[in-house]
Write a protein that holds these residues in place. Structure first.
Motif, PDB file in Angstrom:
ATOM      1  N   PRO A 163      31.106   0.554   2.382  1.00  0.00           N
ATOM      2  CA  PRO A 163      30.929   2.136   2.243  1.00  0.00           C
ATOM      3  C   PRO A 163      32.379   3.158   2.497  1.00  0.00           C
ATOM      4  O   PRO A 163      32.498   3.681   1.598  1.00  0.00           O
ATOM      5  N   ASN A 164      32.933   2.783   3.529  1.00  0.00           N
ATOM      6  CA  ASN A 164      34.246   3.309   3.543  1.00  0.00           C
ATOM      7  C   ASN A 164      35.355   2.685   3.742  1.00  0.00           C
ATOM      8  O   ASN A 164      36.416   2.963   4.606  1.00  0.00           O
ATOM      9  N   TYR A 165      35.258   1.108   3.669  1.00  0.00           N
ATOM     10  CA  TYR A 165      36.365   0.657   3.990  1.00  0.00           C
ATOM     11  C   TYR A 165      36.650  -0.596   2.612  1.00  0.00           C
ATOM     12  O   TYR A 165      35.701  -0.973   1.779  1.00  0.00           O
ATOM     13  N   VAL A 166      37.715  -1.116   2.361  1.00  0.00           N
ATOM     14  CA  VAL A 166      38.123  -2.125   1.624  1.00  0.00           C
ATOM     15  C   VAL A 166      38.887  -3.116   2.393  1.00  0.00           C
ATOM     16  O   VAL A 166      39.723  -2.966   2.858  1.00  0.00           O
ATOM     17  N   LEU A 167      38.160  -4.254   2.323  1.00  0.00           N
ATOM     18  CA  LEU A 167      38.849  -5.540   2.876  1.00  0.00           C
ATOM     19  C   LEU A 167      39.592  -6.377   1.940  1.00  0.00           C
ATOM     20  O   LEU A 167      38.851  -6.542   0.685  1.00  0.00           O
ATOM     21  N   SER A 168      40.957  -6.866   1.895  1.00  0.00           N
ATOM     22  CA  SER A 168      41.426  -7.611   0.933  1.00  0.00           C
ATOM     23  C   SER A 168      42.096  -8.712   1.610  1.00  0.00           C
ATOM     24  O   SER A 168      42.464  -8.810   2.869  1.00  0.00           O
ATOM     25  N   PHE A 169      42.119 -10.057   0.985  1.00  0.00           N
ATOM     26  CA  PHE A 169      42.275 -11.265   1.605  1.00  0.00           C
ATOM     27  C   PHE A 169      43.131 -12.047   0.592  1.00  0.00           C
ATOM     28  O   PHE A 169      42.881 -12.178  -0.502  1.00  0.00           O
ATOM     29  N   GLN A 170      44.246 -12.267   1.115  1.00  0.00           N
ATOM     30  CA  GLN A 170      45.404 -12.995   0.216  1.00  0.00           C
ATOM     31  C   GLN A 170      45.955 -14.074   0.923  1.00  0.00           C
ATOM     32  O   GLN A 170      45.837 -14.173   2.197  1.00  0.00           O
ATOM     33  N   GLU A 197      30.987  -0.953 -14.115  1.00  0.00           N
ATOM     34  CA  GLU A 197      30.691   0.036 -14.994  1.00  0.00           C
ATOM     35  C   GLU A 197      29.317   0.233 -15.181  1.00  0.00           C
ATOM     36  O   GLU A 197      29.007   1.518 -14.932  1.00  0.00           O
ATOM     37  N   LYS A 198      28.558  -0.739 -15.409  1.00  0.00           N
ATOM     38  CA  LYS A 198      27.161  -0.700 -15.696  1.00  0.00           C
ATOM     39  C   LYS A 198      26.182  -0.785 -14.633  1.00  0.00           C
ATOM     40  O   LYS A 198      25.157   0.071 -14.583  1.00  0.00           O
ATOM     41  N   HIS A 199      26.527  -1.456 -13.393  1.00  0.00           N
ATOM     42  CA  HIS A 199      25.700  -1.488 -12.421  1.00  0.00           C
ATOM     43  C   HIS A 199      25.575  -0.035 -11.650  1.00  0.00           C
ATOM     44  O   HIS A 199      26.517   0.638 -11.538  1.00  0.00           O
ATOM     45  N   ASP A 200      24.316   0.223 -11.050  1.00  0.00           N
ATOM     46  CA  ASP A 200      24.209   1.324 -10.310  1.00  0.00           C
ATOM     47  C   ASP A 200      24.292   0.989  -8.858  1.00  0.00           C
ATOM     48  O   ASP A 200      23.451   0.333  -8.475  1.00  0.00           O
ATOM     49  N   SER A 201      25.464   1.246  -8.426  1.00  0.00           N
ATOM     50  CA  SER A 201      25.598   0.662  -6.708  1.00  0.00           C
ATOM     51  C   SER A 201      25.911   2.162  -6.079  1.00  0.00           C
ATOM     52  O   SER A 201      26.834   2.990  -6.675  1.00  0.00           O
ATOM     53  N   HIS A 202      25.509   2.048  -5.059  1.00  0.00           N
ATOM     54  CA  HIS A 202      25.489   3.581  -4.057  1.00  0.00           C
ATOM     55  C   HIS A 202      27.095   3.311  -3.601  1.00  0.00           C
ATOM     56  O   HIS A 202      27.509   4.240  -3.254  1.00  0.00           O
ATOM     57  N   LEU A 203      27.719   2.154  -3.956  1.00  0.00           N
ATOM     58  CA  LEU A 203      29.151   2.025  -3.166  1.00  0.00           C
ATOM     59  C   LEU A 203      30.142   2.736  -4.240  1.00  0.00           C
ATOM     60  O   LEU A 203      31.388   2.881  -3.772  1.00  0.00           O
ATOM     61  N   ILE A 204      29.816   2.635  -5.618  1.00  0.00           N
ATOM     62  CA  ILE A 204      30.779   3.367  -6.578  1.00  0.00           C
ATOM     63  C   ILE A 204      30.209   4.641  -7.231  1.00  0.00           C
ATOM     64  O   ILE A 204      29.186   4.588  -7.776  1.00  0.00           O
ATOM     65  N   ALA A 205      30.970   5.544  -6.841  1.00  0.00           N
ATOM     66  CA  ALA A 205      30.443   6.881  -7.543  1.00  0.00           C
ATOM     67  C   ALA A 205      30.406   7.139  -8.990  1.00  0.00           C
ATOM     68  O   ALA A 205      31.567   6.567  -9.453  1.00  0.00           O
ATOM     69  N   PRO A 249      37.436 -15.515 -11.502  1.00  0.00           N
ATOM     70  CA  PRO A 249      37.177 -13.968 -11.246  1.00  0.00           C
ATOM     71  C   PRO A 249      35.845 -13.720 -11.181  1.00  0.00           C
ATOM     72  O   PRO A 249      35.095 -14.178 -12.274  1.00  0.00           O
ATOM     73  N   LYS A 250      35.292 -13.090 -10.253  1.00  0.00           N
ATOM     74  CA  LYS A 250      33.728 -12.996 -10.354  1.00  0.00           C
ATOM     75  C   LYS A 250      33.526 -11.677  -9.360  1.00  0.00           C
ATOM     76  O   LYS A 250      34.379 -11.312  -8.813  1.00  0.00           O
ATOM     77  N   ILE A 251      32.032 -11.182  -9.476  1.00  0.00           N
ATOM     78  CA  ILE A 251      31.749 -10.170  -8.751  1.00  0.00           C
ATOM     79  C   ILE A 251      30.245 -10.518  -8.204  1.00  0.00           C
ATOM     80  O   ILE A 251      29.473 -11.074  -8.980  1.00  0.00           O
ATOM     81  N   ASP A 252      30.139 -10.408  -6.991  1.00  0.00           N
ATOM     82  CA  ASP A 252      28.809 -10.390  -6.488  1.00  0.00           C
ATOM     83  C   ASP A 252      28.405  -9.243  -5.619  1.00  0.00           C
ATOM     84  O   ASP A 252      29.064  -8.584  -4.881  1.00  0.00           O
ATOM     85  N   GLU A 253      27.405  -8.776  -5.940  1.00  0.00           N
ATOM     86  CA  GLU A 253      26.694  -7.600  -5.378  1.00  0.00           C
ATOM     87  C   GLU A 253      25.867  -7.696  -4.113  1.00  0.00           C
ATOM     88  O   GLU A 253      24.803  -8.442  -4.393  1.00  0.00           O
ATOM     89  N   TYR A 254      26.246  -7.410  -3.036  1.00  0.00           N
ATOM     90  CA  TYR A 254      25.115  -7.406  -1.946  1.00  0.00           C
ATOM     91  C   TYR A 254      24.660  -6.185  -1.522  1.00  0.00           C
ATOM     92  O   TYR A 254      25.017  -5.405  -1.892  1.00  0.00           O
ATOM     93  N   GLU A 255      23.704  -6.247  -0.536  1.00  0.00           N
ATOM     94  CA  GLU A 255      22.940  -5.044  -0.021  1.00  0.00           C
ATOM     95  C   GLU A 255      24.122  -3.985   0.286  1.00  0.00           C
ATOM     96  O   GLU A 255      23.988  -2.768  -0.470  1.00  0.00           O
ATOM     97  N   ASP A 256      24.862  -4.207   1.262  1.00  0.00           N
ATOM     98  CA  ASP A 256      25.790  -3.125   1.718  1.00  0.00           C
ATOM     99  C   ASP A 256      27.364  -3.607   1.368  1.00  0.00           C
ATOM    100  O   ASP A 256      28.142  -2.738   2.161  1.00  0.00           O
ATOM    101  N   TYR A 257      27.621  -4.338   0.531  1.00  0.00           N
ATOM    102  CA  TYR A 257      29.138  -4.453   0.232  1.00  0.00           C
ATOM    103  C   TYR A 257      29.043  -5.098  -1.321  1.00  0.00           C
ATOM    104  O   TYR A 257      28.087  -5.799  -1.692  1.00  0.00           O
ATOM    105  N   ILE A 258      30.192  -4.914  -1.775  1.00  0.00           N
ATOM    106  CA  ILE A 258      30.616  -5.754  -3.103  1.00  0.00           C
ATOM    107  C   ILE A 258      31.633  -6.766  -2.879  1.00  0.00           C
ATOM    108  O   ILE A 258      32.774  -6.265  -2.085  1.00  0.00           O
TER     109      ILE A 258
END
Lengths: 355, 355, 355, 355, 355
Positions: free
Chosen positions: C136-143, C240-248, C101-110
């Motif tokens: 910004p206004n979509y969530v892609l999920s891959f299973q 929680e901690k990161h400031d991303s414009h994607l998460i209000a 499990p991991k998170i990578d933050e990119y310019e215009d998506y997480i």
């Protein structure tokens, strides 16, 4: 208990986040609200059945403690929440009784969840969730059902003992939490007795398999108590460190005192934990010692009588020609030999300290 | 001990926070106050029975050590506290003898609680709480009862040995604490001997069940000593780091020395802890070895004599026609066979190193 | 499972980094794409088979959830990645199903990877990797394949229950993750039952060797669940901690809620871990108790009958002169003696509490 | 060793802090001072018996290594201390041989304490304290008695091998410490051999109780080595990080090298620690395996011959009417039956893999 | 292995620090140098035997990978070091094959040491040290002998697969390290298989003492692999964090990828560690279960036949007057009684679940 808690959490699968759902025991309990309203020269105590009756206490100039019992009355709690301006997530947490102890600071109130621990009549630990809302001049408390550890607080307010009547709501919250933590000492004290009883039991040679169960039950109790108490340290430490207009800096000394107590409780829990964990080793060696004893009895009996039986067998043989059989004193001589063998064996086992 | 401490803490349930209640043994002890007042050229030693007689020492220009024995005299302590301007919480902590070692810094004094450890005549560890108040030119010390580890300090003050008479109150506090820590070395040294004795005992094959109890008692002693000593490291480290006008920077070198000693004591405790914890394994293997030995004796006896007994049984049968019975030398031949079997068995067990 | 995962990782040895290679089960699965497109007053649900049909949803003014099942369709995923502007390393990670499990933050998506855990019909834990792209206004999920834990989310979107239809994509991601974590509770609850069953089994005296396997299997399950869940705590804490414009920032409260749940799950896992680890001790002592019981039966039988047999053997000897043989009541007296011996033995074993 | 050290520390109870008291073995050792004085083109080696003769080396323009053996000569050390301007606490630490490795930085010198470890002829670890004073152009070293690990350093200075003659005192200190750490490798290597020997011993089936003692002795050795080496890491790391005019930044690279070595030693110690700790388990299982073997022999012997003996017993009965006794071939038939039983038993035990 | 490493380290005792001494196996190996020189449109591959032939590759405008095999050729390495301007300490570390994985950053190159792990034909882990020098447009690699894990890298360069030909030396270093880490997965995968095999073995009841050795060998392998891999995490993390002109920020993403892989490997190692450590417990209980089974057989046989033998013994006595001997059906009645006893015993043991 672990089982029960999970079952409750499970019930929520698929529910909308933020919805106020009571996760405890569904048997209907009466809503019971208690109000203590006081300042240094006034004092009022009331029992109520409707939340609406408490609304006036929000704005008066006394300190008010509004203690609500009966988390299954979700509607009433929501009404109260609306009046006292509580966030929906707070209300959700109040009625979800599987919370970890935590503190959430909001603009005009502080929300605290913790666990009340006490022994019931049958020496079972009762763990009940209590939530507190600390406002400017009131403390709201929410309990699943009647019966709590706050009687000494009630007495102190009624009789004006100590500082409570001259202090603000932050001090009221402190003495409420102090009462809870006093009972923690009580609980771990009882745990300590249980461990010592078990220890004595094992030491006296009780190797019944039920010991296994007793050890495990104690382990579980300790894990459970630990889980209720350990996160609280962080909670208190945050109260101490945070600058909130709701908690006067002079009151913080008292919270530091609570923190010291919690550290003490935690240390004791960890010591008991170690003691109970190592009980298993003690149990194991006791079993082995018992087995050793059993084996010694067997070995002594067998080692003494098997050779003697062999000798008897020899002279029970039917050979035509066994000269010894015909001497007159053979039989008595043989008895002599056998007794000597017997004694030699006894001496041998005595030397080996098996007797 | 754990039991005792909890019982004491329990007594306080429901009491008003901040109230000065002695939690120790209630048997009445005499109040006994000792005063050492000195500077580089003056020296005064006094035994007093009333706290009021100590009040003059607060402001004189000598260093004063006021040592109060008898925490049950709560009234006297409160009077002293009033005169020396001590916070109520400090007084509460002084008489509550179940404190963790800690330091609290106030405006014009430092409050320290620690545990004095020493062995009584019967090799039991005595843990007694000592509280210190370090003021500008005095040290107050509070002990539960007479009898302590400070005799060398008294001698040094009396005889002007070392630097003590030329230094200030901070140095006095240092040598008092140093005395306490010297005794810690003594205590863990004795613990070390006890562990080694137990080790030798087990190694020599003592597998009595009482070993279980001895190991557990040692474990508890170590946990107890550990709890008294480990928090002290943080206390000393805070003295070292904190800037207090009460402790001169030149004196801090000495506190660093104490800190080094504490680290050494702590390391030793942890080593003993490991040694005592692994004693159980050693005990277990010793029991198993013993059992192995028992089993071998049984197996050897049974393996040798059961087959021989069988053979004897054969020729004890009453069949009409057993040809061997009628040969003249059958009996002697059989003895030969049996002796050969016996010897073969012995050789077999010898080869297996069971003999 | 560990075996399987490694086998997959192994397949990649020597492959070019950044290449998009599906590491899961190669059996061909149908590509299945599901789209939920909604805002507070519109709602659209579609099932698609071609990725190209989803491209329009990227830029419209509704919130879109595009759920792709079938990671073996690497080509389609690459096309999707191109259109949604995903980094090649992201695509590689999506199809490599042995990610932590991991998170990578990119310019215009997480980009988020986590593990979905649920029990299949046979009480086996299924661990399936889910990757999320939050735009910004979509969530892609891959299973990897159809079948997931999101049915309650689908219902909520369809029926407009709760806040979901009025909130943005960050809230959608939250409720998706919340569903996953709800199932974590479910999984550990079942683990808890399994441990208790095993415990009861052992306690009731089942000492079959299969217990060994059961304990080990549970250990492995816990390690596996732990590995899926523990890294997630850090992931959430970074959201929680990161400031991303994607998460209000208002949505972050909800993520903190998830974080609290994760801590709770983690604590439970660690408690179960301890319980399962100590099961082995319980098992060991139960075996030893059983053996003790066996030994006692043997010892009692042998100790009683071996001496009696010896006595019988004595009077089976053929010596010419054994006076007792010729007394009339010898035989009956002997019976008397033997019965007395027998009874004495019984009393002895009764006293030792072996009977 | 633990015992010895404590005994020494004990001697100091009640002594005045800061007093220079030798805590080692009191047997009188000769004072022996060695001086190496060199620069890139000069070299002088001297053996002295009086500290006064070393005073000239403080200020000359060569690098001087003054190596003093014989810590019992407290007077000489105090004289040296006075001349080289050492703090009383430093002198106290030099002669108190139970120091933890540490570093103290003073204005114009650095004080270092560490432990020299080497094996004596009988494979016992000798731990000797060495103190270093690093001044601008000299290194003072203090050892309890003659005999050390510095011979290669002496040779290098004498022969001008390597960089030593062209470098300053900080480099000299480095190569001295490097020599000490080289011997640490040697010590842990020998520990490694001892563990492997013990392992082989146990594996080959030696279950003597002395193994218990061997394992414990190794444990103690490892704990002791660990305590000597682990604090040193912090010491070196402080040299590296601290800005001291006494240690050139170019020399710091070398200290980093020492640090790397220490980490390597520490890792090895921890690995050996784990190996030795788990030896006990291996020992335990080996004992149990042995016991299993013993039990099998007993069970096989007993299971085969007890039933056969019973059969023989049957036909040894003296009933008037036992028809089988009178058939001619009964005896031989019985033998056949018994041999068949015997073989059946053997096959049974073979199948169970007990044979 | 531990033994071997130390032996090597031992050889260096007394050597001058900074001297370039090969600590590996002294058997003479051929010097073998391989050069890959490429950019996006050129590619050159050479095998050389003299280091001088590589000097031209330092300054050309292609990326060069110079792979030197044969660390015993110290002279050649020193020449290379001189030309490529390497620090003497770097050269010393390259040929000292007992380094911990580490990174040292110099002005114009980065020096990296790590361990290549792979299984040889006999399932033994081979650990070989590889050192890398990353310069502006070259990578030097140093291996003890031919044979490595880089074949896929060679292929990729030759065939221009992936990005390698379009990227700089920092990317080349990345794919080299990536290859090494891919093999780590392989190694721990094999470790996983070994653990499972051993587990199955024990579970199926193999309690041979060799299991002890197998478990220990696996433990050692895991400790060894752990020691090779764990320090690497810090190395990679420093590459990621450090600002070096030698590593482009775009390439750092790839190093983060390596880091993720390393974390995954580390987690697996720790899981295997736990599994292997708890194998001992499983082994222990399996032995005890076996013993239990043995004891049951013994007890059943003895409990059934010893009483019967006793009865037979009774009627083998030669008393003149035993009335039962003369009844006609005594013998048959006795058989009946004995068979009943036998059956009763069987039922008893059946009930106890021993049969």
């Amino acid at each position: 208990m672990a089982k029960k808690r999970n079952k409750k959490a499970h019930k929520k699968i698929g529910s909308v986040p933020g919805s106020v759902i009571y996760t405890g025991n569904k048997e209907s309990k009466e809503l019971f609200i208690e109000v203590f309203d006081y300042n240094h020269d006034k004092f009022l105590e009331k029992q109520l059945n409707k939340v609406e009756d408490t609304f006036d206490f929000k704005l008066n100039d006394c300190v008010s403690w509004i203690n609500l019992n009966g988390l299954n009355h979700v509607d009433s709690i929501e009404k109260l929440g609306l009046h006292f301006n509580l966030h929906p997530l707070v209300l959700e947490d109040i009625v979800n009784i599987s919370q970890r102890p935590k503190i959430d600071e909001y603009e005009d109130y502080i929300f605290l969840v913790l666990k009340m621990l006490y022994y019931d009549g049958d020496e079972n630990i009762i763990s009940e969730q209590v939530s507190f809302i600390l406002g400017p001049n009131y403390v709201l408390s929410f309990q699943e059902s009647e019966g709590d550890v706050f009687d000494s607080v009630r007495d102190r307010i009624r009789q004006g003992k100590g500082r409570v009547r001259t202090m603000n709501a932050d001090y009221l919250l402190y003495i409420l939490m102090d009462s809870i933590i006093d009972y923690y000492f009580n609980v771990i004290e009882t745990l300590g007795y249980k461990i010592e009883d078990l220890e004595t039991d094992i030491f006296l040679g009780n190797v019944e398999n039920t010991i296994n169960k007793d050890i495990r039950d104690l382990k579980k109790e300790i894990l459970r108590v630990r889980r209720a108490i350990f996160p609280l340290r962080e909670v208190i430490s945050r109260i101490e460190k945070h600058d909130s207009h709701l908690i006067a800096s002079t009151t913080k000394n008292y919270y530091r005192d609570i923190y010291d107590h919690l550290i003490q409780v935690s240390e004791n829990i960890d010591i008991y934990r170690e003691m109970i964990w190592s009980l298993m080793d003690m149990y194991m060696t006791t079993i082995s010692n018992k087995m050793n004893e059993v084996m010694k009895v067997l070995t002594i009996m067998a080692s003494i009588f098997i050779p003697l039986t062999f000798i008897a067998g020899i002279y029970g043989m039917n050979f035509d020609y066994i000269p010894e059989l015909h001497f007159k004193y053979s039989y008595f001589i043989l008895w002599g030999v056998m007794i000597m063998l017997f004694v030699a064996m006894l001496i041998y086992f005595k030397r080996k300290k098996w007797l």
